[in-house]
Write a protein that holds these residues in place. Structure first.
Motif, PDB file in Angstrom:
ATOM      1  N   LYS A   1      -7.265  -4.166   5.131  1.00 50.39           N
ATOM      2  CA  LYS A   1      -6.838  -3.625   6.442  1.00 50.39           C
ATOM      3  C   LYS A   1      -7.936  -2.857   7.176  1.00 50.39           C
ATOM      4  CE  LYS A   1      -1.964  -3.324   5.042  1.00 50.39           C
ATOM      5  NZ  LYS A   1      -0.715  -2.596   5.023  1.00 50.39           N
TER       6      LYS A   1
ATOM      7  N   ILE B   1       9.163  -0.093  12.431  1.00 52.71           N
ATOM      8  CA  ILE B   1       8.416   0.964  11.733  1.00 52.71           C
ATOM      9  C   ILE B   1       7.351   0.336  10.863  1.00 52.71           C
ATOM     10  CG2 ILE B   1      10.035   1.195   9.788  1.00 52.71           C
ATOM     11  CD1 ILE B   1       9.255   4.374  10.253  1.00 52.71           C
ATOM     12  N   SER B   2       6.190   0.969  10.853  1.00 46.05           N
ATOM     13  CA  SER B   2       5.115   0.559   9.942  1.00 46.05           C
ATOM     14  C   SER B   2       4.151   1.734   9.831  1.00 46.05           C
ATOM     15  CB  SER B   2       4.378  -0.672  10.476  1.00 46.05           C
ATOM     16  OG  SER B   2       3.651  -0.336  11.639  1.00 46.05           O
ATOM     17  N   THR B   3       3.321   1.700   8.797  1.00 47.67           N
ATOM     18  CA  THR B   3       2.299   2.734   8.653  1.00 47.67           C
ATOM     19  C   THR B   3       1.401   2.738   9.878  1.00 47.67           C
ATOM     20  OG1 THR B   3       2.364   2.474   6.255  1.00 47.67           O
ATOM     21  CG2 THR B   3       0.386   3.486   7.193  1.00 47.67           C
ATOM     22  N   THR B   4       1.025   1.557  10.346  1.00 46.18           N
ATOM     23  CA  THR B   4       0.136   1.463  11.515  1.00 46.18           C
ATOM     24  C   THR B   4       0.799   2.107  12.737  1.00 46.18           C
ATOM     25  OG1 THR B   4      -0.680  -0.607  10.624  1.00 46.18           O
ATOM     26  CG2 THR B   4      -1.184  -0.173  12.938  1.00 46.18           C
TER      27      THR B   4
ATOM     28  N   THR C   1       0.838  -1.205   0.000  1.00 49.91           N
ATOM     29  CA  THR C   1       0.000   0.000   0.000  1.00 49.91           C
ATOM     30  C   THR C   1       0.875   1.259   0.000  1.00 49.91           C
ATOM     31  OG1 THR C   1      -1.706  -1.188   1.220  1.00 49.91           O
ATOM     32  CG2 THR C   1      -1.849   1.207   1.214  1.00 49.91           C
ATOM     33  N   PHE C   2       1.990   1.203   0.732  1.00 47.10           N
ATOM     34  CA  PHE C   2       2.933   2.316   0.795  1.00 47.10           C
ATOM     35  C   PHE C   2       2.243   3.607   1.246  1.00 47.10           C
ATOM     36  CE2 PHE C   2       4.206  -0.787  -2.448  1.00 47.10           C
ATOM     37  CZ  PHE C   2       5.371  -1.250  -1.864  1.00 47.10           C
TER      38      PHE C   2
ATOM     39  N   GLY D   1       7.606  -8.894   1.810  1.00 48.29           N
ATOM     40  CA  GLY D   1       8.195  -8.761   3.141  1.00 48.29           C
ATOM     41  C   GLY D   1       8.012 -10.073   3.903  1.00 48.29           C
TER      42      GLY D   1
ATOM     43  N   ARG E   1      -9.056  -0.016   6.607  1.00 47.35           N
ATOM     44  CA  ARG E   1      -8.656   1.382   6.798  1.00 47.35           C
ATOM     45  C   ARG E   1      -8.509   2.042   5.430  1.00 47.35           C
ATOM     46  NH1 ARG E   1      -3.565   1.139   9.806  1.00 47.35           N
ATOM     47  NH2 ARG E   1      -2.444   1.248   7.851  1.00 47.35           N
TER      48      ARG E   1
ATOM     49  N   ASP F   1       6.908 -10.700   6.651  1.00 45.77           N
ATOM     50  CA  ASP F   1       5.644 -10.856   7.400  1.00 45.77           C
ATOM     51  C   ASP F   1       4.704 -11.777   6.607  1.00 45.77           C
ATOM     52  OD1 ASP F   1       5.942  -8.536   5.702  1.00 45.77           O
ATOM     53  OD2 ASP F   1       3.980  -7.810   6.330  1.00 45.77           O
TER      54      ASP F   1
ATOM     55  N   HIS G   1       7.434   5.449   4.302  1.00 45.61           N
ATOM     56  CA  HIS G   1       8.443   5.476   5.367  1.00 45.61           C
ATOM     57  C   HIS G   1       9.684   4.665   4.969  1.00 45.61           C
ATOM     58  CE1 HIS G   1       7.274   1.402   6.564  1.00 45.61           C
ATOM     59  NE2 HIS G   1       6.004   1.787   6.661  1.00 45.61           N
TER      60      HIS G   1
ATOM     61  N   ILE H   1      12.955  -1.650   1.138  1.00 41.57           N
ATOM     62  CA  ILE H   1      12.630  -2.839   0.343  1.00 41.57           C
ATOM     63  C   ILE H   1      12.999  -2.587  -1.132  1.00 41.57           C
ATOM     64  CG2 ILE H   1      10.165  -2.487  -0.175  1.00 41.57           C
ATOM     65  CD1 ILE H   1       9.801  -5.427   0.848  1.00 41.57           C
TER      66      ILE H   1
ATOM     67  N   GLY I   1      10.912   1.848   5.889  1.00 43.66           N
ATOM     68  CA  GLY I   1      10.740   0.412   5.621  1.00 43.66           C
ATOM     69  C   GLY I   1      10.365   0.186   4.154  1.00 43.66           C
ATOM     70  N   HIS I   2       9.540   1.102   3.621  1.00 45.24           N
ATOM     71  CA  HIS I   2       9.148   1.011   2.210  1.00 45.24           C
ATOM     72  C   HIS I   2      10.368   1.277   1.317  1.00 45.24           C
ATOM     73  CE1 HIS I   2       4.909   2.315   3.702  1.00 45.24           C
ATOM     74  NE2 HIS I   2       5.032   1.006   3.757  1.00 45.24           N
TER      75      HIS I   2
ATOM     76  N   ARG J   1      11.671  -7.474   7.135  1.00 44.25           N
ATOM     77  CA  ARG J   1      11.120  -6.130   7.316  1.00 44.25           C
ATOM     78  C   ARG J   1      12.109  -5.266   8.102  1.00 44.25           C
ATOM     79  NH1 ARG J   1       5.412  -5.241   7.123  1.00 44.25           N
ATOM     80  NH2 ARG J   1       5.470  -3.855   8.945  1.00 44.25           N
ATOM     81  N   THR J   2      12.079  -3.962   7.819  1.00 47.97           N
ATOM     82  CA  THR J   2      12.840  -3.023   8.647  1.00 47.97           C
ATOM     83  C   THR J   2      12.185  -2.998  10.023  1.00 47.97           C
ATOM     84  OG1 THR J   2      13.344  -1.706   6.685  1.00 47.97           O
ATOM     85  CG2 THR J   2      13.572  -0.607   8.837  1.00 47.97           C
TER      86      THR J   2
HETATM   87  N1  CTP Z   1       7.795  -3.281   4.804  1.00 46.98           N
HETATM   88  C1  CTP Z   1       9.080  -3.548   5.298  1.00 46.98           C
HETATM   89  N2  CTP Z   1       9.450  -3.066   6.539  1.00 46.98           N
HETATM   90  C2  CTP Z   1       8.564  -2.361   7.286  1.00 46.98           C
HETATM   91  C3  CTP Z   1       7.252  -2.090   6.792  1.00 46.98           C
HETATM   92  C4  CTP Z   1       6.904  -2.570   5.531  1.00 46.98           C
HETATM   93  O1  CTP Z   1       9.889  -4.201   4.639  1.00 46.98           O
HETATM   94  N3  CTP Z   1       8.943  -1.940   8.487  1.00 46.98           N
HETATM   95  C5  CTP Z   1       7.420  -3.837   3.508  1.00 46.98           C
HETATM   96  C6  CTP Z   1       6.284  -4.850   3.629  1.00 46.98           C
HETATM   97  O2  CTP Z   1       6.784  -6.117   4.046  1.00 46.98           O
HETATM   98  C7  CTP Z   1       5.754  -4.853   2.215  1.00 46.98           C
HETATM   99  C8  CTP Z   1       5.960  -3.382   1.758  1.00 46.98           C
HETATM  100  O3  CTP Z   1       6.905  -2.824   2.679  1.00 46.98           O
HETATM  101  O4  CTP Z   1       6.534  -5.698   1.399  1.00 46.98           O
HETATM  102  C9  CTP Z   1       4.670  -2.601   1.776  1.00 46.98           C
HETATM  103  O5  CTP Z   1       4.119  -2.729   3.062  1.00 46.98           O
HETATM  104  P1  CTP Z   1       2.820  -1.979   3.554  1.00 46.98           P
HETATM  105  O6  CTP Z   1       1.836  -2.978   4.045  1.00 46.98           O
HETATM  106  O7  CTP Z   1       2.366  -0.997   2.558  1.00 46.98           O
HETATM  107  O8  CTP Z   1       3.432  -1.155   4.813  1.00 46.98           O
HETATM  108  P2  CTP Z   1       3.272  -1.343   6.367  1.00 46.98           P
HETATM  109  O9  CTP Z   1       4.080  -0.274   7.017  1.00 46.98           O
HETATM  110  O10 CTP Z   1       3.578  -2.760   6.760  1.00 46.98           O
HETATM  111  O11 CTP Z   1       1.713  -1.032   6.567  1.00 46.98           O
HETATM  112  P3  CTP Z   1       0.679  -1.413   7.727  1.00 46.98           P
HETATM  113  O12 CTP Z   1       1.217  -0.940   9.038  1.00 46.98           O
HETATM  114  O13 CTP Z   1      -0.573  -0.681   7.313  1.00 46.98           O
HETATM  115  O14 CTP Z   1       0.483  -2.918   7.667  1.00 46.98           O
END
Ligand code: CTP
Length: 133
Positions: free
Chosen positions: A46, A119-122, A8-9, A94, A48, A96, A13, A19, A15-16, A115-116
């Protein structure tokens, strides 16, 4: 070599970015194609609506220098069609999603990237909400 990945990106951030960078560091001559979840698909997976609209997410991702092409991912069930349409040699996900896409090994190589951490969008959204409470 064509490499495809999906996400979704939202609230783009590090982590995106990592990758995409990791893919191009490993395979500098590859073509990186990114399927970006539409707003509707993100809601269905999700529950959201993304903070950043599809149009803006696509503009951001397609401007990243590691990314060669983007397309809207409209359905989770159409991964095989997307792999065929974009002639993918490698599918990157990723870790996950570890193991979940192994059945695509018949069509292309499946590569799970760590995954990094932390950090995450959530997590970003939760942090913003907490800091403004
Ligand atoms: N990703 C990653 N490291 C992170 C977060 C995301 O490598 N810390 C990777 C995911 O594994 C995926 C890509 O980035 O391959 C897109 O992930 P996405 O679901 O858009 O981001 P998230 O931050 O994981 O979003 P959410 O918290 O909504 O699940």
């Amino acid at each position: 070599m064509n490499i495809i990945t999906f996400g979704t990106f939202d609230c783009f951030h590090i982590g995106h970015l990592n990758i995409f960078k990791r893919i191009k560091d490993e395979f500098p001559d590859s073509r990186l194609i990114v399927g970006i979840s539409t707003d509707e698909l993100n809601y269905s997976k999700k529950q959201r609506v993304p903070i950043v609209s599809f149009t803006q997410r696509e503009e951001i991702v397609s401007s990243i220098r590691y990314v060669d092409e983007t397309f809207p991912e409209e359905s989770l069930e159409e991964k095989a069609e997307y792999l065929a349409k974009y002639d993918a040699d490698v599918l990157v996900m990723g870790d996950d999603h570890h193991g979940l896409y192994d059945h695509f090994n018949e069509i292309c190589r499946v590569w799970y990237l760590p995954r990094t951490p932390q950090i995450s969008t959530t997590a970003l959204i939760e942090k913003i909400i907490l800091e403004n409470d």
